[in-house]
Design an enzyme around this catalytic site. Structure first.
Site, short mmCIF file in Angstrom:
data_model
loop_
_atom_site.label_atom_id
_atom_site.label_comp_id
_atom_site.label_asym_id
_atom_site.label_seq_id
_atom_site.Cartn_x
_atom_site.Cartn_y
_atom_site.Cartn_z
N ASP A 114 -4.38 -18.15 -0.69
CA ASP A 114 -4.92 -18.70 -1.84
C ASP A 114 -6.10 -18.50 -1.78
O ASP A 114 -6.92 -18.28 -0.59
CB ASP A 114 -4.80 -20.15 -2.05
N ASP A 131 -0.14 -17.09 -8.72
CA ASP A 131 0.10 -18.37 -9.15
C ASP A 131 -0.11 -18.18 -10.74
O ASP A 131 0.53 -18.94 -11.73
CB ASP A 131 -0.85 -19.34 -8.60
#
EC number: 3.4.23.36
Length: 157
Positions: A114, A131
């Site tokens: 991330d 995402d």
């Protein structure tokens, strides 16, 4: 019928490989050291051991296998619901490409890579391109299903 199924499969695979490839390319840049800081958004490297908002991180290594089962289960469902698959091939390609990319991260890096950190006015969970593509794919699928059903209901009336 077979022609539209082939076309849908090509659309699905195109969406899958495009999202998967773009996501992995961005993650490669992040892993190689790309960083950015601003007043609103930072690009930082975080390995997320859980899912959204680090939920289920207590499952540790087992989470990746749970996600594989979920992806396979959804794929089997779609094979049996061929009309749904044909109608939403691009959205499913996006969701599957992003999902597989995140699962690959778990095997290769021990967690999902991330990097987008929004912090203007409040701290938001750190997330990645995959995402966003999952959210967009599901959102478009729901909108198209809702409006398609509305359109079908008007035609029947």
């Amino acid at each position: 019928m077979l022609k539209t199924t082939k076309k849908s499969l090509l659309v699905f695979m195109g969406g899958f490989f495009l999202i998967f490839g773009v996501d992995q390319a961005i993650k490669y840049a992040i892993l190689e050291g790309f960083r950015y800081e601003s007043l609103m958004v930072d690009i930082v490297l975080v390995f997320n051991k859980g899912v959204a908002f680090s939920l289920l991180s207590f499952l540790e290594g087992g989470l990746k296998y749970l996600q594989i089962l979920l992806i396979l289960g959804l794929f089997i469902f779609l094979i049996r619901q061929i009309e749904l698959f044909k109608t939403h091939a691009i959205e499913f390609g996006m969701v599957f490409g992003a999902g597989v990319s995140n699962v690959l991260d778990r095997f290769v890096h021990g967690g999902v890579v991330d990097y987008v950190y929004y912090h203007y006015g409040f701290d938001f969970a750190i997330f990645n391109f995959a995402d966003v593509m999952i959210d967009v794919g599901v959102g478009v699928l729901l909108l198209r299903q809702f409006f398609f059903k509305q359109k079908q209901n008007k035609i029947k009336a």
